[in-house]
Design a protein around this motif. Structure first.
Motif, PDB file in Angstrom:
ATOM      1  N   ARG A  68     -15.391   2.421 -46.993  1.00  0.00           N
ATOM      2  CA  ARG A  68     -16.182   3.204 -45.972  1.00  0.00           C
ATOM      3  C   ARG A  68     -17.472   3.295 -46.597  1.00  0.00           C
ATOM      4  O   ARG A  68     -17.748   3.339 -47.785  1.00  0.00           O
ATOM      5  CB  ARG A  68     -15.500   4.594 -45.774  1.00  0.00           C
ATOM      6  CG  ARG A  68     -16.463   5.578 -44.982  1.00  0.00           C
ATOM      7  CD  ARG A  68     -15.980   6.849 -44.722  1.00  0.00           C
ATOM      8  NE  ARG A  68     -16.766   7.673 -44.268  1.00  0.00           N
ATOM      9  CZ  ARG A  68     -18.111   8.124 -44.433  1.00  0.00           C
ATOM     10  NH1 ARG A  68     -18.491   8.223 -45.802  1.00  0.00           N
ATOM     11  NH2 ARG A  68     -18.920   8.859 -43.712  1.00  0.00           N
ATOM     12  N   VAL A  69     -18.460   2.744 -45.816  1.00  0.00           N
ATOM     13  CA  VAL A  69     -20.045   2.939 -46.049  1.00  0.00           C
ATOM     14  C   VAL A  69     -20.631   4.181 -45.441  1.00  0.00           C
ATOM     15  O   VAL A  69     -20.287   4.478 -44.049  1.00  0.00           O
ATOM     16  CB  VAL A  69     -20.479   1.698 -45.237  1.00  0.00           C
ATOM     17  CG1 VAL A  69     -22.121   1.854 -45.538  1.00  0.00           C
ATOM     18  CG2 VAL A  69     -19.970   0.430 -46.032  1.00  0.00           C
ATOM     19  N   ASP A  70     -20.989   5.093 -46.116  1.00  0.00           N
ATOM     20  CA  ASP A  70     -21.870   6.214 -45.629  1.00  0.00           C
ATOM     21  C   ASP A  70     -23.191   5.833 -45.085  1.00  0.00           C
ATOM     22  O   ASP A  70     -24.144   5.235 -45.600  1.00  0.00           O
ATOM     23  CB  ASP A  70     -22.025   7.115 -46.983  1.00  0.00           C
ATOM     24  CG  ASP A  70     -22.653   8.436 -46.360  1.00  0.00           C
ATOM     25  OD1 ASP A  70     -23.276   8.669 -45.192  1.00  0.00           O
ATOM     26  OD2 ASP A  70     -22.476   9.507 -47.306  1.00  0.00           O
ATOM     27  N   PRO A  71     -23.172   5.933 -43.886  1.00  0.00           N
ATOM     28  CA  PRO A  71     -24.604   5.303 -43.272  1.00  0.00           C
ATOM     29  C   PRO A  71     -25.728   6.145 -43.540  1.00  0.00           C
ATOM     30  O   PRO A  71     -26.823   5.737 -43.175  1.00  0.00           O
ATOM     31  CB  PRO A  71     -24.210   5.616 -41.672  1.00  0.00           C
ATOM     32  CG  PRO A  71     -23.235   6.425 -41.447  1.00  0.00           C
ATOM     33  CD  PRO A  71     -22.352   6.355 -42.761  1.00  0.00           C
TER      34      PRO A  71
ATOM     35  N   GLY B 103     -13.652  -5.661 -53.400  1.00  0.00           N
ATOM     36  CA  GLY B 103     -14.200  -4.177 -52.952  1.00  0.00           C
ATOM     37  C   GLY B 103     -14.834  -3.187 -53.998  1.00  0.00           C
ATOM     38  O   GLY B 103     -15.679  -2.704 -53.624  1.00  0.00           O
ATOM     39  N   GLN B 104     -14.166  -3.388 -55.026  1.00  0.00           N
ATOM     40  CA  GLN B 104     -14.478  -2.481 -56.036  1.00  0.00           C
ATOM     41  C   GLN B 104     -15.982  -2.843 -56.732  1.00  0.00           C
ATOM     42  O   GLN B 104     -16.900  -2.242 -57.107  1.00  0.00           O
ATOM     43  CB  GLN B 104     -13.785  -2.633 -57.341  1.00  0.00           C
ATOM     44  CG  GLN B 104     -13.736  -1.641 -58.424  1.00  0.00           C
ATOM     45  CD  GLN B 104     -14.055  -0.034 -57.929  1.00  0.00           C
ATOM     46  OE1 GLN B 104     -13.170   0.609 -57.248  1.00  0.00           O
ATOM     47  NE2 GLN B 104     -15.231   0.680 -58.205  1.00  0.00           N
ATOM     48  N   ARG B 105     -16.106  -4.166 -56.553  1.00  0.00           N
ATOM     49  CA  ARG B 105     -17.431  -5.070 -57.184  1.00  0.00           C
ATOM     50  C   ARG B 105     -18.593  -4.523 -56.099  1.00  0.00           C
ATOM     51  O   ARG B 105     -19.650  -4.246 -56.695  1.00  0.00           O
ATOM     52  CB  ARG B 105     -17.358  -6.359 -57.121  1.00  0.00           C
ATOM     53  CG  ARG B 105     -16.678  -6.867 -58.374  1.00  0.00           C
ATOM     54  CD  ARG B 105     -16.813  -8.440 -58.527  1.00  0.00           C
ATOM     55  NE  ARG B 105     -16.092  -9.215 -57.696  1.00  0.00           N
ATOM     56  CZ  ARG B 105     -14.991  -9.774 -57.621  1.00  0.00           C
ATOM     57  NH1 ARG B 105     -14.196  -9.191 -58.649  1.00  0.00           N
ATOM     58  NH2 ARG B 105     -14.585 -10.482 -56.678  1.00  0.00           N
ATOM     59  N   ALA B 106     -18.152  -4.431 -54.818  1.00  0.00           N
ATOM     60  CA  ALA B 106     -19.202  -3.975 -53.881  1.00  0.00           C
ATOM     61  C   ALA B 106     -19.508  -2.566 -54.244  1.00  0.00           C
ATOM     62  O   ALA B 106     -20.769  -2.258 -54.238  1.00  0.00           O
ATOM     63  CB  ALA B 106     -18.598  -4.162 -52.445  1.00  0.00           C
ATOM     64  N   ILE B 107     -18.529  -1.670 -54.338  1.00  0.00           N
ATOM     65  CA  ILE B 107     -18.916  -0.229 -54.866  1.00  0.00           C
ATOM     66  C   ILE B 107     -19.742  -0.118 -55.961  1.00  0.00           C
ATOM     67  O   ILE B 107     -20.796   0.549 -55.958  1.00  0.00           O
ATOM     68  CB  ILE B 107     -17.413   0.400 -54.988  1.00  0.00           C
ATOM     69  CG1 ILE B 107     -16.595   0.634 -53.724  1.00  0.00           C
ATOM     70  CG2 ILE B 107     -17.668   1.975 -55.319  1.00  0.00           C
ATOM     71  CD1 ILE B 107     -15.234   1.086 -53.870  1.00  0.00           C
TER      72      ILE B 107
ATOM     73  N   TYR C 130     -27.103   2.316 -53.938  1.00  0.00           N
ATOM     74  CA  TYR C 130     -27.232   3.996 -53.427  1.00  0.00           C
ATOM     75  C   TYR C 130     -25.945   4.616 -53.290  1.00  0.00           C
ATOM     76  O   TYR C 130     -25.723   5.672 -52.628  1.00  0.00           O
ATOM     77  CB  TYR C 130     -27.822   3.926 -51.998  1.00  0.00           C
ATOM     78  CG  TYR C 130     -29.338   3.417 -51.956  1.00  0.00           C
ATOM     79  CD1 TYR C 130     -30.246   4.319 -52.176  1.00  0.00           C
ATOM     80  CD2 TYR C 130     -29.603   1.914 -51.741  1.00  0.00           C
ATOM     81  CE1 TYR C 130     -31.509   3.989 -52.180  1.00  0.00           C
ATOM     82  CE2 TYR C 130     -30.746   1.619 -51.909  1.00  0.00           C
ATOM     83  CZ  TYR C 130     -31.839   2.660 -52.068  1.00  0.00           C
ATOM     84  OH  TYR C 130     -33.176   2.096 -52.122  1.00  0.00           O
ATOM     85  N   GLN C 131     -24.708   4.153 -53.748  1.00  0.00           N
ATOM     86  CA  GLN C 131     -23.524   4.645 -53.881  1.00  0.00           C
ATOM     87  C   GLN C 131     -23.147   5.030 -52.395  1.00  0.00           C
ATOM     88  O   GLN C 131     -22.540   6.081 -52.484  1.00  0.00           O
ATOM     89  CB  GLN C 131     -23.518   5.838 -54.965  1.00  0.00           C
ATOM     90  CG  GLN C 131     -23.639   5.437 -56.346  1.00  0.00           C
ATOM     91  CD  GLN C 131     -25.087   5.486 -57.017  1.00  0.00           C
ATOM     92  OE1 GLN C 131     -25.832   6.214 -56.314  1.00  0.00           O
ATOM     93  NE2 GLN C 131     -25.346   4.422 -57.475  1.00  0.00           N
ATOM     94  N   ALA C 132     -23.296   4.164 -51.621  1.00  0.00           N
ATOM     95  CA  ALA C 132     -22.842   4.315 -50.406  1.00  0.00           C
ATOM     96  C   ALA C 132     -21.410   3.924 -49.759  1.00  0.00           C
ATOM     97  O   ALA C 132     -21.281   4.263 -48.690  1.00  0.00           O
ATOM     98  CB  ALA C 132     -23.911   3.665 -49.273  1.00  0.00           C
ATOM     99  N   ILE C 133     -20.847   3.159 -50.781  1.00  0.00           N
ATOM    100  CA  ILE C 133     -19.453   3.019 -50.476  1.00  0.00           C
ATOM    101  C   ILE C 133     -18.264   3.599 -51.228  1.00  0.00           C
ATOM    102  O   ILE C 133     -18.612   3.765 -52.459  1.00  0.00           O
ATOM    103  CB  ILE C 133     -19.434   1.190 -50.814  1.00  0.00           C
ATOM    104  CG1 ILE C 133     -20.342   0.403 -50.385  1.00  0.00           C
ATOM    105  CG2 ILE C 133     -18.000   0.705 -50.496  1.00  0.00           C
ATOM    106  CD1 ILE C 133     -20.627  -0.887 -50.933  1.00  0.00           C
ATOM    107  N   GLN C 134     -17.176   3.817 -50.548  1.00  0.00           N
ATOM    108  CA  GLN C 134     -16.184   4.570 -51.245  1.00  0.00           C
ATOM    109  C   GLN C 134     -15.125   4.249 -50.733  1.00  0.00           C
ATOM    110  O   GLN C 134     -14.651   3.525 -49.863  1.00  0.00           O
ATOM    111  CB  GLN C 134     -16.147   6.089 -51.163  1.00  0.00           C
ATOM    112  CG  GLN C 134     -16.135   6.930 -49.773  1.00  0.00           C
ATOM    113  CD  GLN C 134     -16.287   7.986 -49.570  1.00  0.00           C
ATOM    114  OE1 GLN C 134     -16.126   8.833 -50.612  1.00  0.00           O
ATOM    115  NE2 GLN C 134     -16.771   8.519 -48.543  1.00  0.00           N
TER     116      GLN C 134
END
Ligand code: SF4
Length: 85
Positions: free
Chosen positions: A4-7, A47-51, A56-60
């Motif tokens: 999930r990306v926090d917009p 996915g973890q590499r993207a996180i 901005y720590q926008a992915i979880q």
């Protein structure tokens, strides 16, 4: 598990798109979203590499069918006897 990306945090640098293009998309304005589909075992590392790379720590990770954990707010009980009119 889903991504999930926090917009409210995302700034659209698209690092996640480069690292896990099968998990994210960008619209015409550069706003990034996770597809929100279950991530296969073979794609978890990407996915973890993207996180880890998101500045901005926008992915979880989110579990199950939850696409918007922010909507699960705690119930608040209001004691109307204490309300001052
Ligand atoms: S890496 Fe983070 S800030 Fe950049 S587009 Fe992806 S979610 Fe947004």
């Amino acid at each position: 598990m889903r991504l999930r990306v926090d917009p409210t945090k995302c700034r659209g640098y698209a690092i996640c798109l480069e690292l896990a293009p099968e998990q994210f998309s960008a619209d015409d304005w550069g706003l990034v979203q996770a597809y929100g589909t279950p991530v296969s075992t073979s794609d978890v590392a990407a996915g973890q590499r993207a996180i880890d790379a998101c500045p901005y720590q926008a992915i979880q990770w989110v579990d199950g069918n939850s696409r918007s954990p922010r909507l699960r707010l705690p119930l608040v009980e209001v004691n109307t006897a204490q309300v001052v009119s």
